[in-house]
Enzyme design. Structure first.
Site, PDB file in Angstrom:
ATOM      1  N   GLU A 130       0.821  -1.213   0.000  1.00  0.00           N
ATOM      2  CA  GLU A 130       0.000   0.000   0.000  1.00  0.00           C
ATOM      3  C   GLU A 130       0.859   1.269   0.000  1.00  0.00           C
ATOM      4  O   GLU A 130       1.162   1.825   1.051  1.00  0.00           O
ATOM      5  CB  GLU A 130      -0.945   0.034   1.202  1.00  0.00           C
ATOM      6  CG  GLU A 130      -1.869   1.255   1.181  1.00  0.00           C
ATOM      7  CD  GLU A 130      -2.739   1.397   2.428  1.00  0.00           C
ATOM      8  OE1 GLU A 130      -3.632   2.251   2.434  1.00  0.00           O
ATOM      9  OE2 GLU A 130      -2.502   0.638   3.399  1.00  0.00           O
TER      10      GLU A 130
ATOM     11  N   LYS B 162      -2.775  -1.995  -2.815  1.00  0.00           N
ATOM     12  CA  LYS B 162      -3.818  -1.105  -2.308  1.00  0.00           C
ATOM     13  C   LYS B 162      -3.388   0.314  -2.632  1.00  0.00           C
ATOM     14  O   LYS B 162      -2.368   0.793  -2.122  1.00  0.00           O
ATOM     15  CB  LYS B 162      -4.022  -1.298  -0.806  1.00  0.00           C
ATOM     16  CG  LYS B 162      -5.135  -0.408  -0.238  1.00  0.00           C
ATOM     17  CD  LYS B 162      -5.537  -0.807   1.179  1.00  0.00           C
ATOM     18  CE  LYS B 162      -6.636   0.103   1.712  1.00  0.00           C
ATOM     19  NZ  LYS B 162      -7.170  -0.326   3.017  1.00  0.00           N
TER      20      LYS B 162
END
EC number: 4.1.2.13
Length: 295
Positions: free
Chosen positions: A176, A213
């Protein structure tokens, strides 16, 4: 790795719920839920209250595998129980939802326009415990505030270095590198980020698979190549400070990108709501996020 869970994460219809607020973000999450800081006097009481909130969310009738593929948990949530079962086991056994674990220790101070992850010397022990608790994958967050090529390169290098450690433990990492949605050069940051991500993904061997993400891109379908990359199990989007309606609208314009919302999921929930009111709100939230994720 649980192959049934892998196939569901890769091919299932729905989204991933982010229930991983950590020590630093928990007071804000509780405040949004209507629980003020004077309701608890120490960290243990705070974590008790956030677990009560998460339990209420997870046990809601609408929180199930018809709309939700996975749920990201905080370490304390992994080690606590829901209706007599450890939370990861409850999610999979009772709800058919795949459990993930947030494993980073927060953000370092900004340098070169980015915030790397803080050092995490206890990661091997945490990954061992995650396996013992039947967790499928992990999540770790960095932040990009400016389109600084050197900074973004370091973010991606660090993410993939830690991802190797996670893969070696038999877990699937969610990488992420969040791009700040308020950044004045967000689109430029995304161009640099995609290039760096592709470079690292292309170097992965066939037995290594990761998830991503990412902030919802400025340009619709900008992450199409990442979504289609053979080493990427799934690309999920964070709400990043957008309201649920705004995040859903932006998500709908990106084919193959699914939600992994935290605030977007919990928006409108309140500790004072009756179970009927609470469950109705969860049902509506899940429905709108699900519909935005299957476009």
């Amino acid at each position: 790795m649980n192959q049934e869970q892998f196939e569901f994460v890769k091919n299932g219809k729905g989204f991933i719920a982010a229930l991983d607020q950590s020590g630093g973000s928990t007071p804000k999450a509780l405040a949004q839920y209507g629980v003020s800081e004077d309701s608890y006097s120490n960290e243990d009481e705070m974590y008790d209250l956030i677990h009560e909130m998460r339990t209420r969310v997870i046990t809601a009738p609408a929180f199930n595998s018809e709309s939700i593929i996975g749920a990201i948990l905080f370490e304390h949530t992994m080690d606590r129980k829901v209706e007599g079962k450890y939370t990861p086991d409850y999610l999979w056994d009772e709800k058919g939802v795949v459990p993930f674990l947030k494993i980073d220790k927060g953000l370092a101070d900004e340098e070169n326009g980015v915030q790397l992850m803080k050092p995490n010397p206890g990661l091997d022990d945490l990954l061992k415990r995650a396996n013992e608790r039947n967790v499928f994958g992990t999540k770790m967050r960095s932040v990009i505030n400016q389109a600084n090529a050197d900074g973004i390169k370091k973010v991606v290098e660090q993410q993939f270095e830690v991802a190797d450690q996670i893969l070696a433990a038999g877990l699937v990492p969610i990488i992420e590198p969040e791009v700040n949605i308020h950044s004045e050069d967000k689109a430029e940051s995304e161009e640099i980020l995609k290039k760096e991500l592709m470079n690292h993904l292309d170097k992965l061997s066939e037995d290594k698979n990761v998830m991503l993400k990412l902030s919802i891109p400025t340009v619709d379908n900008f992450y199409k190549e990442l979504i289609e990359h053979p080493r990427v199990v799934r690309v999920v989007a964070l709400s990043g400070g957008y309201s649920r309606d705004e995040a859903n609208l932006k998500l709908t314009a990106n084919e193959g990108l699914i939600a992994s919302f935290s605030r977007g999921l919990s928006e409108g929930l309140n500790a004072s709501q009756s179970d009927e009111e609470f469950n109705k709100m969860i049902q509506e939230s899940v429905k709108t996020i699900y519909l935005a994720s299957i476009t």
